[in-house]
Design a protein around this motif. Structure first.
Motif, PDB file in Angstrom:
ATOM      1  N   ASP A  76     -90.889  46.809  54.711  1.00  0.00           N
ATOM      2  CA  ASP A  76     -90.736  46.802  53.258  1.00  0.00           C
ATOM      3  C   ASP A  76     -91.248  45.481  52.705  1.00  0.00           C
ATOM      4  OD1 ASP A  76     -89.484  46.393  50.596  1.00  0.00           O
ATOM      5  OD2 ASP A  76     -88.446  48.261  51.037  1.00  0.00           O
ATOM      6  N   THR A  79     -88.240  43.499  50.850  1.00  0.00           N
ATOM      7  CA  THR A  79     -87.035  43.047  51.556  1.00  0.00           C
ATOM      8  C   THR A  79     -87.309  42.525  52.956  1.00  0.00           C
ATOM      9  OG1 THR A  79     -86.554  45.222  52.534  1.00  0.00           O
ATOM     10  CG2 THR A  79     -85.735  44.797  50.285  1.00  0.00           C
ATOM     11  N   GLU A  94     -84.124  43.131  59.554  1.00  0.00           N
ATOM     12  CA  GLU A  94     -85.238  42.183  59.571  1.00  0.00           C
ATOM     13  C   GLU A  94     -85.374  41.608  60.973  1.00  0.00           C
ATOM     14  OE1 GLU A  94     -85.843  39.464  56.099  1.00  0.00           O
ATOM     15  OE2 GLU A  94     -83.791  40.067  55.652  1.00  0.00           O
TER      16      GLU A  94
END
Length: 315
Positions: A76, A79, A94
């Motif tokens: 993304d 984000t 992440e």
């Protein structure tokens, strides 16, 4: 700035994680593989860190080698979270900041299939080609598009995300195939049928036998088994139709296959003929080639990303 002795590349796949250490000329000097922990994010991070620290210890290179990682799926852009169908524990998480904090070195993320394509466009099967489509057929299915030896990534880095195009409904009807679920959350994505996993699913659908590998199916096919021949015939038609859409969308000069199914010899003798019926008149099938670097191409491409990024940062 001191030029690093090595550039590390990691191919993070749904089955295995491979690390290679390349010298400045992109020759592979070290290689290591471990299974991918697909369901446990912390175990995944530990596996990645362990591979890199093991390479550091084996090579004793200074300064710490820059690292490129080829990751399946999409990141993304807002984000930094991953959407990764083949590694569920990574979805919504992440990776880059966690690894940077632990490893203290330059790290670049790229799509795994794009890394494979980039590698084959630099000294590989597509070296010198004006454009090429590097297509992975492994646990999943994906690809990368390279023009003049540079990746075409697109707005969100999703260019070439071919495995999640929908299968042609007419083929679902022709072969009476089920709407197979895809880990991305949709149904009837191409990778659910044409990947190595998809080949096994086709066999289970037609013959009711599960837990058989693509390699075992290939052995039966070469031995002339009727059931295996039917499965491979359907798979070849589905894959041919999918490649025809790639030709229509990208018109590449070459197609290079990667992933486990790229080791199947019949794809290089029969696949072009399976593509032609699905093309509009006047369009030819580009050469379909095996990879020059085998299944190490993705990791080598990730090392190339690390080298390119390192050079961009030099004063």
């Amino acid at each position: 700035m001191h030029t690093p002795d090595y550039f590390y590349g990691i191919d993070l796949g749904g089955t295995k994680i491979e690390l290679v250490a390349c010298d400045a000329s992109l020759q592979v000097r070290y290689r290591q593989r471990v299974p991918t922990p697909t369901q446990d994010y912390d175990a995944l991070v530990r596996a990645l860190v362990g591979l890199i620290q093991g390479a550091d210890a084996a090579l004793t290179a200074r300064p710490p080698a820059p690292l490129g990682i080829g990751v399946p799926g999409i990141v993304d852009s807002m984000t930094g979270a991953h959407l990764c169908a083949n590694i569920p524990c990574l979805t919504g998480r992440e990776l880059l900041p966690v690894l940077r904090a632990q490893l203290k070195r330059p790290i670049t993320l790229g799509n795994d299939c794009q890394c494979f394509a980039l590698s084959e466009a630099h000294g590989g099967a597509a070296d010198g080609a004006p454009s090429m489509f590097g297509l992975i057929l492994g646990t999943g299915a994906g690809a990368g598009y390279v023009v003049d030896q540079r990746l075409v990534r697109g707005r969100h880095g999703a260019a070439g995300e071919w495995g999640h195009w929908p299968l042609d409904p007419s083929l679902l009807h022709r072969y009476e195939l089920p709407l197979l679920p895809c880990p991305c959350g949709r149904h009837a994505c191409l990778e659910s049928y044409v990947s190595g996993t998809g080949l096994r699913r086709l066999h289970a659908h037609f013959n009711g036998e599960e837990n058989i590998s693509a390699e075992q199916l290939a052995i039966r096919y070469r031995a002339g088994e009727v059931q295996a021949a039917r499965v491979f015939g359907v798979h070849l038609d589905l894959l041919g139709a999918a490649l025809a859409r790639i030709v229509l969308a990208y018109d590449p000069h070459l197609i290079v296959l990667g992933g486990g199914l790229s080791q199947l010899p019949h794809l290089y003798t029969e696949l072009a003929a399976a593509v032609r019926p699905h093309l509009i008149p006047g369009l030819g099938v580009p050469p379909i080639l095996p990879p020059a670097f085998g299944d190490a191409g993705g990791a080598r491409g990730a090392a190339l990303l690390a080298r390119q990024t390192s050079h961009q940062l030099e004063p």
